[in-house]
Structures are given as structure tokens and as C-alpha cells.
Design an enzyme around this catalytic site. Structure first.
Site, PDB file in Angstrom:
ATOM      1  N   GLU A 182      66.746  70.335-110.169  1.00 50.08           N
ATOM      2  CA  GLU A 182      66.598  69.047-110.846  1.00 50.08           C
ATOM      3  C   GLU A 182      66.963  69.148-112.323  1.00 50.08           C
ATOM      4  O   GLU A 182      67.428  68.170-112.923  1.00 50.08           O
ATOM      5  CB  GLU A 182      65.162  68.536-110.695  1.00 50.08           C
ATOM      6  CG  GLU A 182      64.771  68.158-109.271  1.00 50.08           C
ATOM      7  CD  GLU A 182      64.243  69.330-108.443  1.00 50.08           C
ATOM      8  OE1 GLU A 182      64.526  70.497-108.799  1.00 50.08           O
ATOM      9  OE2 GLU A 182      63.547  69.079-107.447  1.00 50.08           O
TER      10      GLU A 182
ATOM     11  N   CYS B  26      59.193  69.856-107.367  1.00 52.22           N
ATOM     12  CA  CYS B  26      57.936  70.419-107.880  1.00 52.22           C
ATOM     13  C   CYS B  26      57.373  69.478-108.946  1.00 52.22           C
ATOM     14  O   CYS B  26      58.041  68.529-109.393  1.00 52.22           O
ATOM     15  CB  CYS B  26      58.172  71.821-108.448  1.00 52.22           C
ATOM     16  SG  CYS B  26      59.072  71.855-110.017  1.00 52.22           S
TER      17      CYS B  26
HETATM   18  N1  THU Z   1      63.049  74.947-106.906  1.00 59.16           N
HETATM   19  C1  THU Z   1      63.873  73.926-107.297  1.00 59.16           C
HETATM   20  O1  THU Z   1      65.044  74.141-107.629  1.00 59.16           O
HETATM   21  N2  THU Z   1      63.377  72.671-107.295  1.00 59.16           N
HETATM   22  C2  THU Z   1      62.105  72.339-106.900  1.00 59.16           C
HETATM   23  O2  THU Z   1      61.708  71.185-107.038  1.00 59.16           O
HETATM   24  C3  THU Z   1      61.261  73.351-106.272  1.00 59.16           C
HETATM   25  C4  THU Z   1      61.669  74.754-106.520  1.00 59.16           C
HETATM   26  C5  THU Z   1      63.568  76.315-106.954  1.00 59.16           C
HETATM   27  C6  THU Z   1      63.015  77.148-108.087  1.00 59.16           C
HETATM   28  C7  THU Z   1      63.260  78.551-107.562  1.00 59.16           C
HETATM   29  O3  THU Z   1      64.586  78.942-107.933  1.00 59.16           O
HETATM   30  C8  THU Z   1      63.194  78.411-106.054  1.00 59.16           C
HETATM   31  O4  THU Z   1      63.253  77.013-105.774  1.00 59.16           O
HETATM   32  C9  THU Z   1      61.923  78.977-105.442  1.00 59.16           C
HETATM   33  O5  THU Z   1      60.802  78.438-106.047  1.00 59.16           O
END
Ligand code: THU
Length: 140
Positions: free
Chosen positions: A60, A91
Site C-alpha cells: 500500500e 494492515c
Molecule cells: N504486507 C503488505 O504489503 N500489506 C499489508 O497490508 C499486510 C502486510 C506485507 C508486509 C511484509 O512484506 C509481508 O506482507 C509480510 O507481513
């Protein structure tokens, strides 16, 4: 905009394409996000991790950066996928990031159907709270 007017399949294709470009050697959890902008553009992003784990960037973050770099505007519909192509919820930090750049009522494809940004980030803190505070400070 109402959910049925959004080409969710096209947004998912953009999110999947972004996911395929992810740099996620530490978590092995590639993520791709895509969103429709109020002028019709589609912006997307992937997660970019780092050997210093805590400074990794969520998909994001890249999407919002792309939004600003390509002309700004407000996000009207958003989707996010994991490495299996499954719908992923942003998240908490990323809900806040998206909120800042969302059109009122922005729609998100979620694990439990299409929801609005206000449903996934209720009673949000945003630019309006800062503006209200400044206005009340100026008048006191
Ligand atoms: N991650 C995202 O790119 N976006 C989210 O909303 C949730 C988590 C990524 C961060 C990290 O590189 C991987 O997912 C594992 O947490």
C-alpha cells in the site's frame, strides 16, 4: 460509486501483476495492491522488504507513492492480494495510509465482501481532525 460499477476483476489483475513484482525474500509473502483513482487511473504497488526487517514497505505504501507520483487524486476502490491470489486485508497502518487518500466512501474488497473505508477504519483520525484543532486553536 457503488460496488457494482467497479471492475473488480480488472483491479485484481493489476494487483496480481504487482504481487508478481514483490520483493519479499524475508517473509516469502508477496503482496500486490491496486486501486481505482477518481479520474479513472489505476495505481498499484507491491511490498518491498529490507534486511533491516522493520523498515520493509507494504504494498500500500508503494501504491500511495504511485498515486502521488502520477498526479494525485482520491482512491475510490481498492483491492489487495497475497501470493496465492487471495484477498488480503490491509494492515492497520495501511488502512491509515489509504484513509488519507480515499474518496468519501472508498470501497475495499475484503475477506468478508466489499466494505467502505469507514467500516474498516471506524472513527478514523485524519486531516479533518488536524484542521478542526487548528481552527479551534486560532479562535481561542
Ligand atoms: N504486507 C503488505 O504489503 N500489506 C499489508 O497490508 C499486510 C502486510 C506485507 C508486509 C511484509 O512484506 C509481508 O506482507 C509480510 O507481513
Amino acid at each position: 460509486m457503488i460496488a457494482s460499477e467497479i471492475d473488480w476483476a480488472a483491479l485484481r489483475v493489476a494487483a496480481l501483476d504487482a504481487m508478481g513484482r514483490a520483493y519479499a525474500p524475508y517473509s516469502d509473502f508477496p503482496v500486490g495492491a491496486a486501486a481505482l483513482v477518481d479520474d479513472g487511473r489505476v495505481v498499484s504497488g507491491c511490498n518491498v522488504e529490507n534486511a533491516s526487517y522493520g523498515v520493509g514497505l507494504c504494498a500500500e505504501c508503494a501504491l500511495v507513492s504511485s498515486l502521488i507520483m502520477t498526479g494525485g487524486g482520491q482512491l475510490v476502490a481498492f483491492t489487495c492480494v497475497d501470493g496465492n491470489g487471495g484477498i488480503l486485508m490491509p494492515c492497520g497502518r495501511c488502512r491509515q495510509l489509504l484513509y488519507e487518500h480515499s474518496a468519501p466512501g472508498m470501497l475495499l474488497e475484503t475477506v468478508s465482501g466489499v466494505k467502505t473505508i469507514d467500516e474498516v477504519l471506524p472513527d478514523a483520525f485524519g486531516p479533518r481532525q488536524l484542521a478542526d484543532y487548528r481552527a479551534s486553536a486560532a479562535s481561542s
